[in-house]
Design a protein around this motif. Sequence first.
Motif, PDB file in Angstrom:
ATOM      1  N   ILE A   1      58.522  37.986  35.870  1.00  0.00           N
ATOM      2  CA  ILE A   1      59.082  38.557  37.100  1.00  0.00           C
ATOM      3  C   ILE A   1      58.226  38.186  38.300  1.00  0.00           C
ATOM      4  O   ILE A   1      58.739  37.814  39.358  1.00  0.00           O
ATOM      5  N   VAL A   2      56.906  38.261  38.135  1.00  0.00           N
ATOM      6  CA  VAL A   2      55.996  37.879  39.218  1.00  0.00           C
ATOM      7  C   VAL A   2      56.201  36.409  39.598  1.00  0.00           C
ATOM      8  O   VAL A   2      56.223  36.054  40.782  1.00  0.00           O
ATOM      9  N   GLU A   3      56.393  35.570  38.594  1.00  0.00           N
ATOM     10  CA  GLU A   3      56.622  34.149  38.872  1.00  0.00           C
ATOM     11  C   GLU A   3      57.931  33.942  39.621  1.00  0.00           C
ATOM     12  O   GLU A   3      57.994  33.183  40.594  1.00  0.00           O
ATOM     13  N   ARG A   4      58.967  34.637  39.192  1.00  0.00           N
ATOM     14  CA  ARG A   4      60.268  34.468  39.824  1.00  0.00           C
ATOM     15  C   ARG A   4      60.263  34.978  41.270  1.00  0.00           C
ATOM     16  O   ARG A   4      60.873  34.376  42.162  1.00  0.00           O
ATOM     17  N   LEU A   5      59.571  36.088  41.501  1.00  0.00           N
ATOM     18  CA  LEU A   5      59.544  36.702  42.826  1.00  0.00           C
ATOM     19  C   LEU A   5      58.684  35.925  43.807  1.00  0.00           C
ATOM     20  O   LEU A   5      59.064  35.702  44.961  1.00  0.00           O
ATOM     21  N   PHE A   6      57.499  35.531  43.354  1.00  0.00           N
ATOM     22  CA  PHE A   6      56.487  35.039  44.296  1.00  0.00           C
ATOM     23  C   PHE A   6      56.014  33.612  44.009  1.00  0.00           C
ATOM     24  O   PHE A   6      55.112  33.123  44.690  1.00  0.00           O
ATOM     25  N   GLY A   7      56.620  32.975  42.998  1.00  0.00           N
ATOM     26  CA  GLY A   7      56.299  31.572  42.747  1.00  0.00           C
ATOM     27  C   GLY A   7      54.901  31.338  42.216  1.00  0.00           C
ATOM     28  O   GLY A   7      54.333  30.264  42.427  1.00  0.00           O
ATOM     29  N   VAL A   8      54.336  32.325  41.523  1.00  0.00           N
ATOM     30  CA  VAL A   8      52.991  32.170  40.955  1.00  0.00           C
ATOM     31  C   VAL A   8      53.052  32.459  39.460  1.00  0.00           C
ATOM     32  O   VAL A   8      53.909  33.209  38.987  1.00  0.00           O
ATOM     33  N   GLN A   9      52.120  31.858  38.727  1.00  0.00           N
ATOM     34  CA  GLN A   9      52.096  32.029  37.271  1.00  0.00           C
ATOM     35  C   GLN A   9      50.804  32.741  36.857  1.00  0.00           C
ATOM     36  O   GLN A   9      49.715  32.404  37.337  1.00  0.00           O
ATOM     37  N   LEU A  10      50.926  33.732  35.983  1.00  0.00           N
ATOM     38  CA  LEU A  10      49.783  34.384  35.353  1.00  0.00           C
ATOM     39  C   LEU A  10      49.580  33.746  33.989  1.00  0.00           C
ATOM     40  O   LEU A  10      50.434  33.850  33.103  1.00  0.00           O
ATOM     41  N   VAL A  11      48.449  33.074  33.845  1.00  0.00           N
ATOM     42  CA  VAL A  11      48.191  32.259  32.652  1.00  0.00           C
ATOM     43  C   VAL A  11      46.982  32.822  31.909  1.00  0.00           C
ATOM     44  O   VAL A  11      45.911  32.989  32.499  1.00  0.00           O
ATOM     45  N   PRO A  12      47.118  33.151  30.605  1.00  0.00           N
ATOM     46  CA  PRO A  12      45.961  33.628  29.840  1.00  0.00           C
ATOM     47  C   PRO A  12      44.812  32.629  29.889  1.00  0.00           C
ATOM     48  O   PRO A  12      45.014  31.419  29.813  1.00  0.00           O
ATOM     49  N   ALA A  13      43.605  33.150  30.034  1.00  0.00           N
ATOM     50  CA  ALA A  13      42.406  32.305  30.117  1.00  0.00           C
ATOM     51  C   ALA A  13      41.256  33.038  29.447  1.00  0.00           C
ATOM     52  O   ALA A  13      41.425  34.139  28.915  1.00  0.00           O
ATOM     53  N   ARG A  14      40.081  32.423  29.478  1.00  0.00           N
ATOM     54  CA  ARG A  14      38.912  33.005  28.814  1.00  0.00           C
ATOM     55  C   ARG A  14      37.846  33.360  29.842  1.00  0.00           C
ATOM     56  O   ARG A  14      37.632  32.641  30.824  1.00  0.00           O
ATOM     57  N   ALA A  15      37.190  34.500  29.598  1.00  0.00           N
ATOM     58  CA  ALA A  15      36.073  34.922  30.436  1.00  0.00           C
ATOM     59  C   ALA A  15      35.260  35.938  29.650  1.00  0.00           C
ATOM     60  O   ALA A  15      35.730  36.499  28.643  1.00  0.00           O
ATOM     61  N   SER A  16      34.061  36.188  30.091  1.00  0.00           N
ATOM     62  CA  SER A  16      33.219  37.213  29.482  1.00  0.00           C
ATOM     63  C   SER A  16      33.782  38.591  29.817  1.00  0.00           C
ATOM     64  O   SER A  16      34.035  38.894  30.980  1.00  0.00           O
ATOM     65  N   VAL A  17      34.003  39.421  28.771  1.00  0.00           N
ATOM     66  CA  VAL A  17      34.611  40.742  28.975  1.00  0.00           C
ATOM     67  C   VAL A  17      33.741  41.822  28.336  1.00  0.00           C
ATOM     68  O   VAL A  17      32.805  41.533  27.599  1.00  0.00           O
ATOM     69  N   TRP A  18      34.054  43.080  28.630  1.00  0.00           N
ATOM     70  CA  TRP A  18      33.243  44.213  28.191  1.00  0.00           C
ATOM     71  C   TRP A  18      33.777  44.874  26.925  1.00  0.00           C
ATOM     72  O   TRP A  18      33.119  45.705  26.339  1.00  0.00           O
ATOM     73  N   HIS A  19      34.988  44.493  26.493  1.00  0.00           N
ATOM     74  CA  HIS A  19      35.575  45.052  25.270  1.00  0.00           C
ATOM     75  C   HIS A  19      36.543  44.023  24.718  1.00  0.00           C
ATOM     76  O   HIS A  19      37.202  43.301  25.478  1.00  0.00           O
ATOM     77  N   ASP A  20      36.641  43.958  23.394  1.00  0.00           N
ATOM     78  CA  ASP A  20      37.443  42.881  22.805  1.00  0.00           C
ATOM     79  C   ASP A  20      38.943  43.032  23.046  1.00  0.00           C
ATOM     80  O   ASP A  20      39.718  42.107  22.781  1.00  0.00           O
ATOM     81  N   SER A  21      39.379  44.195  23.568  1.00  0.00           N
ATOM     82  CA  SER A  21      40.802  44.362  23.868  1.00  0.00           C
ATOM     83  C   SER A  21      41.150  43.916  25.291  1.00  0.00           C
ATOM     84  O   SER A  21      42.331  43.894  25.662  1.00  0.00           O
ATOM     85  N   VAL A  22      40.148  43.577  26.092  1.00  0.00           N
ATOM     86  CA  VAL A  22      40.386  43.175  27.482  1.00  0.00           C
ATOM     87  C   VAL A  22      40.967  41.762  27.522  1.00  0.00           C
ATOM     88  O   VAL A  22      40.488  40.857  26.832  1.00  0.00           O
ATOM     89  N   GLN A  23      42.006  41.580  28.326  1.00  0.00           N
ATOM     90  CA  GLN A  23      42.607  40.259  28.532  1.00  0.00           C
ATOM     91  C   GLN A  23      42.223  39.729  29.910  1.00  0.00           C
ATOM     92  O   GLN A  23      41.990  40.508  30.840  1.00  0.00           O
ATOM     93  N   PHE A  24      42.184  38.420  30.031  1.00  0.00           N
ATOM     94  CA  PHE A  24      41.823  37.780  31.294  1.00  0.00           C
ATOM     95  C   PHE A  24      42.877  36.734  31.619  1.00  0.00           C
ATOM     96  O   PHE A  24      43.304  35.977  30.747  1.00  0.00           O
ATOM     97  N   CYS A  25      43.324  36.704  32.872  1.00  0.00           N
ATOM     98  CA  CYS A  25      44.370  35.765  33.275  1.00  0.00           C
ATOM     99  C   CYS A  25      43.995  35.078  34.578  1.00  0.00           C
ATOM    100  O   CYS A  25      43.294  35.650  35.426  1.00  0.00           O
TER     101      CYS A  25
END
Length: 689
Positions: free
Chosen positions: A379-403
């Motif tokens: 929906i964000v892509e359709r509305l505003f022409g941007v893509q949220l793409v999963p990526a990797r980064a250092s996080v504080w808990h293994d359930s945290v996602q980074f985009c």
Amino acid sequence: MTDLSAAPNPLLSTASLPDFSAIDPLHIQPAIAELLAQAQHALEEVTADGAPADYDHLSRVLNVATERLGTAWGAVGHLNAVANTPALREAYNAALPAVTEFSTALGANEALYAKYKVIATQPGLTPERTQLLKHAMRDFVLSGAELHGEAKERFARIQERSAELGQAFSEHVMDATDGWAYYATADELAGVPADVVANARAAADKDREEGKEQALIPGAHKLSLHFPVYMPVMQYADDRALRERLYRAYATRASELGDKPEWDNSQLMGELLMLRQEEARLLGFQNFAEASLVPKMATSPAQVMDFLRDMAGRARPFARRDLDELRDFARAALQMDDLQAWDMAYVSEKLKEARYAFSDQEVRQYLTLPRVLDGLFRIVERLFGVQLVPARASVWHDSVQFCELRRDGQLIGQVYLDLYARNGKRPGAWMDEVRGRWTRPDLSGAAAEQIPVAHLVCNFPQGADGKPALLTHDDVTTLFHECGHGLHHLLTRVAELGVSGISGVEWDAVELPSQFMENFCWEWEVIQQLSSHVDTGAPLPRELFDKMLAAKNFQAGLQTLRQIEFALVDMRLHAEPGAETRIQELIDEVRAEVSVNPPPAFNRFQHSFSHIFAGGYAAGYYSYKWAEVLSADCWSAFEEEGVFNPATGRRYLDEILSMGSVRDAMDNFKAFRGREPTIDALLRHQGMA
């Protein structure tokens, strides 16, 4: 004790993202001390007699140093909120006074204020600089830059003590939430959704493995006050005594009626209110509410309270009808003559099931978190022409996602998603910035583009029995709400710190983009993209969605009065002299004026009202209702022109989301809508037209 002396301190890294997994409590004191020293040196350099009154020079020297300090301290504060441990808390609290002292001194620095005054008169300023300097001049005054002598010293002490009290308030709420447990039997949990029961059983099993005595009860299920556990019990548990047990514990958290005296926030609230009033008087205001409204859209406490009371008057007939229907149903269908506070959610759910032939639990089966996230991204892509793409980064808990947020392949922002409830994590949902968009200068005169980065935090239930997490429709709305805040921060085109993203946006307008996004959760085309049955993969049936839509404004009157009650309590606590000595009395007065169904006398919601005592909404909670008027009116443009009309979406992006605070919020609204806002759309959307 861990020896960290040989390794580089991650809080001193100049990398574009914090190395969250590497941050240890022992890193905090040395890193913050060094960054404070660097910032202090930078402040002295730009305020020296021979230093030029030139914003570019000031930015290269001071803003770079303070932004680096802010990023490191922001990482520490974020971990303190989402991955709290005794060692981290101790280190955070130890560093807090020095950070507060520097921040207060910076905001009240007379020499720096003088430099800004000169810069503000210079010709050829860009609109971004002009607005930034206008905000800065106002904030210097509100930060005590025009105070002198004892008044200035007292103002600084108030800031330091207020920061300590706000942190303690938040800790008490977290500890009271984490520290309560009840081990229920399977019989007591009759009616509770299966995944909630499974998670409660798993939590008890874990406690049993750790040797906790209460967990040894055969068939024990551990219940907590975390919302993903508390709310389903209140909605679905047939056992009335169990509902009362949880309600009493939840409603008395961190109060004199709670489990532990050391978690009681009573004294903290009184002292905070007293200090805020003293601060306002030092600045020349009659009360803290007046001071709080200076950088907001509203012009006076009286205007805000008139707005709230007008809304209450409009909602009260609908709320009375809601309550009468609930009581009639409880008597007729459930043989319940004395409807109590701990019955409200349960009876409401039963009434909704009877009237609309569906339940929240039925809807949850179609709203798995992975599918909802995927649908949101599309929906964000359709509305505003941007893509949220999963990526990797250092996080504080293994359930945290980074985009990563990309437009036409180009990286324009990044976001951390921390979506699950757990111990050591503050309750609620919020968006916070890691860093803002900035054309970042360096001492050589070069500049690099700094992209915005955000945290998006919720407290959803974990999945159970190997299945993904199931969300209620309210959970989905919460996720979209926080995403709206995130988009406001991430999609800015302004590259000047202080006016990019959400920075500098009037507090009572900052909820516009978040509440705007909630509307998509009620569109059939959107729901089709968000839903997939947890077992069959089938999308949510149109028939079920139509029932949800029919129930959209179920008890809207009661819900509106509840929010107005909170907002009016907040404003009166900060506007009336002596309120700190009569908090409960004032709350009772507001309830007598506004509520059609006051809670029990033992209810102490204020003791966990973190928004106003620890979260920046002091004399500003009304913002939610104020911004609802703006967001509903903005959404009506999409209703008129097409929900996914690209031209409308582009106009909303250009005039509101991307503008930061370069223009005042009302000017942004009028640029998008072509006129000033009206309340009509909000009343229509809530079924109270």
